[in-house]
Enzyme design. Structure first.
Site, PDB file in Angstrom:
ATOM      1  N   GLY A 196       0.803  -1.122   0.098  1.00 15.31           N
ATOM      2  CA  GLY A 196       0.056   0.067  -0.046  1.00 15.31           C
ATOM      3  C   GLY A 196       0.932   1.279  -0.202  1.00 15.31           C
ATOM      4  O   GLY A 196       1.928   1.226   0.320  1.00 15.31           O
ATOM      5  N   PRO A 197       0.369   2.176  -0.199  1.00 12.25           N
ATOM      6  CA  PRO A 197       1.092   3.533  -0.488  1.00 12.25           C
ATOM      7  C   PRO A 197       1.509   4.040   0.942  1.00 12.25           C
ATOM      8  O   PRO A 197       1.067   3.507   2.053  1.00 12.25           O
ATOM      9  CB  PRO A 197      -0.171   4.753  -0.666  1.00 12.25           C
ATOM     10  CG  PRO A 197      -1.273   3.591  -1.527  1.00 12.25           C
ATOM     11  CD  PRO A 197      -1.239   2.401  -0.569  1.00 12.25           C
ATOM     12  N   PRO A 198       2.400   4.945   0.939  1.00  9.56           N
ATOM     13  CA  PRO A 198       2.940   5.300   2.540  1.00  9.56           C
ATOM     14  C   PRO A 198       1.792   5.922   3.273  1.00  9.56           C
ATOM     15  O   PRO A 198       1.026   6.586   2.986  1.00  9.56           O
ATOM     16  CB  PRO A 198       3.924   6.404   2.241  1.00  9.56           C
ATOM     17  CG  PRO A 198       4.178   6.244   0.897  1.00  9.56           C
ATOM     18  CD  PRO A 198       3.111   5.525   0.137  1.00  9.56           C
ATOM     19  N   GLY A 199       1.865   5.541   4.715  1.00  6.99           N
ATOM     20  CA  GLY A 199       0.981   6.234   5.628  1.00  6.99           C
ATOM     21  C   GLY A 199      -0.235   5.380   5.548  1.00  6.99           C
ATOM     22  O   GLY A 199      -1.268   6.004   6.438  1.00  6.99           O
TER      23      GLY A 199
ATOM     24  N   LYS B 142       0.556   0.025   7.246  1.00 11.25           N
ATOM     25  CA  LYS B 142       0.914  -1.209   7.132  1.00 11.25           C
ATOM     26  C   LYS B 142       1.701  -1.580   8.216  1.00 11.25           C
ATOM     27  O   LYS B 142       1.486  -2.695   9.067  1.00 11.25           O
ATOM     28  CB  LYS B 142       2.135  -1.274   6.032  1.00 11.25           C
ATOM     29  CG  LYS B 142       1.186  -1.063   4.623  1.00 11.25           C
ATOM     30  CD  LYS B 142       1.942  -1.246   3.690  1.00 11.25           C
ATOM     31  CE  LYS B 142       3.183   0.003   3.421  1.00 11.25           C
ATOM     32  NZ  LYS B 142       2.480   1.427   3.289  1.00 11.25           N
ATOM     33  N   THR B 143       2.634  -0.692   9.148  1.00 10.87           N
ATOM     34  CA  THR B 143       3.607  -1.284  10.236  1.00 10.87           C
ATOM     35  C   THR B 143       2.300  -0.970  11.226  1.00 10.87           C
ATOM     36  O   THR B 143       2.776  -1.910  12.155  1.00 10.87           O
ATOM     37  CB  THR B 143       4.197   0.095  10.493  1.00 10.87           C
ATOM     38  OG1 THR B 143       5.331   0.076   9.212  1.00 10.87           O
ATOM     39  CG2 THR B 143       5.301  -0.278  11.556  1.00 10.87           C
TER      40      THR B 143
ATOM     41  N   GLU C 127      -5.876  33.769  -9.539  1.00  9.17           N
ATOM     42  CA  GLU C 127      -6.726  32.719  -8.626  1.00  9.17           C
ATOM     43  C   GLU C 127      -8.198  33.077  -9.016  1.00  9.17           C
ATOM     44  O   GLU C 127      -9.165  32.048  -8.933  1.00  9.17           O
ATOM     45  CB  GLU C 127      -6.500  33.122  -7.180  1.00  9.17           C
ATOM     46  CG  GLU C 127      -4.933  32.685  -6.522  1.00  9.17           C
ATOM     47  CD  GLU C 127      -4.648  31.458  -7.086  1.00  9.17           C
ATOM     48  OE1 GLU C 127      -5.326  30.391  -7.406  1.00  9.17           O
ATOM     49  OE2 GLU C 127      -3.261  31.250  -7.282  1.00  9.17           O
TER      50      GLU C 127
ATOM     51  N   HIS D 149      -9.063  30.749 -12.244  1.00 11.46           N
ATOM     52  CA  HIS D 149      -8.971  29.467 -11.879  1.00 11.46           C
ATOM     53  C   HIS D 149     -10.621  29.288 -11.426  1.00 11.46           C
ATOM     54  O   HIS D 149     -11.094  28.302 -11.731  1.00 11.46           O
ATOM     55  CB  HIS D 149      -8.032  29.396 -10.687  1.00 11.46           C
ATOM     56  CG  HIS D 149      -6.724  28.970 -11.470  1.00 11.46           C
ATOM     57  ND1 HIS D 149      -6.516  28.084 -12.553  1.00 11.46           N
ATOM     58  CD2 HIS D 149      -5.465  29.346 -10.870  1.00 11.46           C
ATOM     59  CE1 HIS D 149      -5.050  28.211 -12.687  1.00 11.46           C
ATOM     60  NE2 HIS D 149      -4.592  28.915 -11.690  1.00 11.46           N
TER      61      HIS D 149
ATOM     62  N   ASP E  40       0.944  25.362 -13.398  1.00  9.26           N
ATOM     63  CA  ASP E  40      -0.224  25.027 -14.163  1.00  9.26           C
ATOM     64  C   ASP E  40       0.016  24.582 -15.515  1.00  9.26           C
ATOM     65  O   ASP E  40      -0.560  23.649 -15.895  1.00  9.26           O
ATOM     66  CB  ASP E  40      -1.135  26.458 -14.228  1.00  9.26           C
ATOM     67  CG  ASP E  40      -1.494  26.971 -12.814  1.00  9.26           C
ATOM     68  OD1 ASP E  40      -1.576  26.171 -11.984  1.00  9.26           O
ATOM     69  OD2 ASP E  40      -1.670  28.062 -12.748  1.00  9.26           O
TER      70      ASP E  40
END
Length: 651
Positions: A201-204, A207-208, A424, A427, A499
């Site tokens: 799985g991704p970090p964080g 798993k540990t 901004e 956007h 961007d």
């Protein structure tokens, strides 16, 4: 094994202490065994003079030491040489003579004096050997010993109740623990215990934490070590440590061995220039043999964790070694709610705090991100000297985690502030007008991190795939910032560099990876062949012709330019909204979702920024637009991440 090591450590400490005590006793014995000091030592010539003068009344002869008393009652002592006439002179002077045998040295003192140098050398050798071993058997003289650490009950207080948001992974691991506790339940039907479980799985994502929960739930020995513990500068050390690790496991079977970050030792063999058989490969070969070789390791379960399963050797992943591969993904909204509930249980919360609301506003967050969010909220409440952590603290913490800490000390000129405001606003307007896009969450021109301003969009639901239309919409939103600068200020700045980079990456993935181009067809172009140890830049090989490459470049340009034109039309038709939103940003510096939507709807600035004058906002952002159609998983850049105007060229 641990108790035996503690016993040896205590034995050596006690032995050293008793040796020091014995040495001190000998020194004290010698000190108190010295003459009392009442006998005055005189030269032998003085003694002969006193004897000739008749002043010596009595003497005591003990070997060559002679003590006596003078006529005035004074005591003396002297050392006599071999003098055959001495006794004759004493008899002539009528001195009272006493004789004693020579004083013998005590046996214990003799032994200590003769053996003391050897004992000293042995003690120094033991001291330096223990220093080299680091006091725990992990030093220069124990290269081949495994560094596996046994978790005690005090260290493994984490249980499955502390793990939330990954129910499927918990179920698979709970089954393994149940097998260890009652193997006959599964063996009666011919089932065998899995030899290995790989957490991917991704970090964080926890798993540990899952491994720590296994240690807390299982009533069997749990050995914990890292993948980097095997590799040393000496050849053969890694393989020896693997053998020693499994030998310890066999002695304590049934048991669990957990290797964190196994990609440090389990990478694909034969990668790199020359394909040499290096130390890492020897370690991996030994690990493969121990997991599934001629010798069986019944009762030893290997649990490993990695966030790089793509670099692991295929022989390590096959059934019989890692029988199960448990995916530990980022949590969905239900999982995020559960994780937040677990972490919030330790905080004094205000009644207004709703974990589900926070979970909806944190899509894509991992378990570690959510733990950090809760911690930041608690720290923010403590800085404000509050008694309870309220919803405002969580909102501030979320902005800090997602956008960065505001740089209030940054000195920005009025021209740059105005340019950032229009950027901004461009956007935000494009994102608000195009149907089906993620709602605008917040627009700010306060510098955060490396960005001078941010426009943040948050999806209303967890998203795993993106349609072609959604990717086109995100490119148009990214183009809105540069277009607003051009249309109003007639200039181009480096603030749009990030961007443009992201828009180009999305368009490239659409053409080359996802087959979303009619001209290029549903094909994948530019397969990347990357060697594990050489790096991506050195080993990328494109299997396309120059003509196809030119066609790909033209199609990417076409996608960018079409969405650029779409964003330009939106801003041109709403130029008054662009001006009013920019002025509002210059005045307020930050606008929330409702304020942005009111401005886009055409409400006057005064009414848009004061919600008390407006009974209901016109459009419900949660119900806006179109649903996404199934598409290829979007593995590239996340288009829902904040759109920023960076003050510098992107890296």
């Amino acid at each position: 094994m641990v108790s035996g090591r503690k016993f040896l450590n205590g034995f050596y400490k006690n032995l050293s202490m008793w040796m020091v005590v014995g040495l001190l006793l000998v020194m004290l014995f010698n000190l108190f065994n010295q003459p009392t000091g009442r006998d005055r030592h005189i030269p032998f010539s003085d003694f002969l003079y006193q004897l000739e003068q008749g002043r010596v009344t009595e003497v005591v002869v003990q070997g060559r030491t002679l003590t006596g008393v003078l006529a005035d009652g004074a005591s003396f002592s002297t050392y006599t040489p071999e003098d055959p006439d001495l006794m004759r002179m004493l008899r002539e002077k009528k001195v009272n003579i006493s004789a004693r045998p020579p004083e013998e040295t005590p046996l214990l003192l003799t032994v200590l004096i003769s053996w003391f140098p050897m004992l000293l050398l042995i003690g120094v050798w033991i001291f330096f050997m223990r220093q080299m071993q680091g006091g725990g058997g992990r030093g220069a003289m124990s290269f081949g010993k495994s560094k596996a650490r046994v978790l005690s009950e005090q260290q493994s207080k984490v249980t499955f109740a502390d793990v939330a948001g990954i129910d499927e992974a918990k179920e698979e691991l709970q089954e393994i623990i149940e097998f260890l506790k009652s193997p006959q339940k599964f063996q009666r039907l011919g089932g065998k215990i899995p030899k290995g479980v790989l957490l991917i799985g991704p970090p964080g994502t926890g798993k540990t934490l899952l491994a720590r929960a296994i240690a807390g739930e299982a009533n069997v020995p749990f050995f914990n070590l890292s993948g980097s513990d095997f590799v040393e500068m000496f050849v053969g050390v890694g393989a020896a440590r693997v053998r020693d690790m499994f030998e310890q496991g066999k002695k304590n079977a049934p048991c669990i061995i957990f290797i964190d970050e196994i990609d440090a030792v389990g990478r694909h063999r034969g990668a790199g220039l020359g394909g040499g058989h290096d130390e890492r490969e020897q370690t991996l070969n030994q690990l493969l043999v121990e997991m599934d070789g001629f010798e069986s390791n019944e009762g030893v379960i290997l649990v490993a964790a990695t966030n790089r399963p793509d670099v692991l050797d295929p022989a390590l992943l096959r059934p019989g070694r890692f029988d199960r591969q448990v995916a530990v993904p980022n949590p969905d909204i239900r999982g995020r709610t559960q994780i937040l509930t677990v972490h919030m249980a330790k905080l004094p919360l205000a009644e207004s705090v709703d974990a589900e609301v926070i979970a909806r506003g944190t899509p894509g967050f991992s378990g570690a991100d959510l733990a950090n969010l809760v911690n930041e909220a608690a720290l923010g409440a403590a800085r404000g000297e509050k008694q309870l952590v309220d919803m405002e603290d969580f909102e501030t913490a979320k902005d800090k985690v997602m956008m960065g800490k505001p740089r209030k000390s940054a000195v920005i000129s009025e021209l740059e502030r105005r340019t950032t405001a229009y950027h901004e606003a461009g956007h935000a307007i494009v994102a608000s007008v195009i149907p089906g896009t993620d709602p605008v969450h917040k627009v700010t021109i306060i510098p955060r991190g490396r960005a001078l301003g941010l426009t943040m969009q948050l999806p209303t639901e967890d998203r795993h795939t993106y349609s072609k239309q959604q990717l086109d919409d995100n490119i148009a939103i990214l183009m809105g910032g540069r277009l607003a600068e051009e249309l109003v200020l007639g200039q181009m700045t480096t603030g749009a560099g990030n961007d443009i980079k992201r828009a180009t990456e999305i368009a490239y993935n659409m053409v080359c990876l996802y087959g979303m181009s009619k001209r290029m067809g549903p094909l994948t172009y530019g397969h990347k062949e990357e060697e594990i140890f050489l790096g991506r830049e050195i080993t990328q090989h494109k299997n396309v012709s120059e003509e196809t490459t030119r066609a790909i470049d033209a199609e990417i340009r076409s996608i960018i330019e079409s969405n650029h034109a779409r964003a330009e039309q939106i801003l041109t038709e709403r130029m008054d909204v662009l001006h009013r939103m920019s002025e509002a940003l210059l005045e307020r510096e930050t606008l929330d979702a409702d304020e942005v939507m009111r401005l886009v709807q055409g409400l006057p600035t005064e009414e848009a920024l004061n919600p008390r004058r407006v009974e209901k906002p016109g459009i419900d952002l949660q119900k806006k637009g179109r649903k996404s159609s199934p598409a290829k998983p979007f593995t590239g850049l996340d288009p829902s991440s904040p759109v920023d105007r960076s003050g510098n060229l992107p890296d």
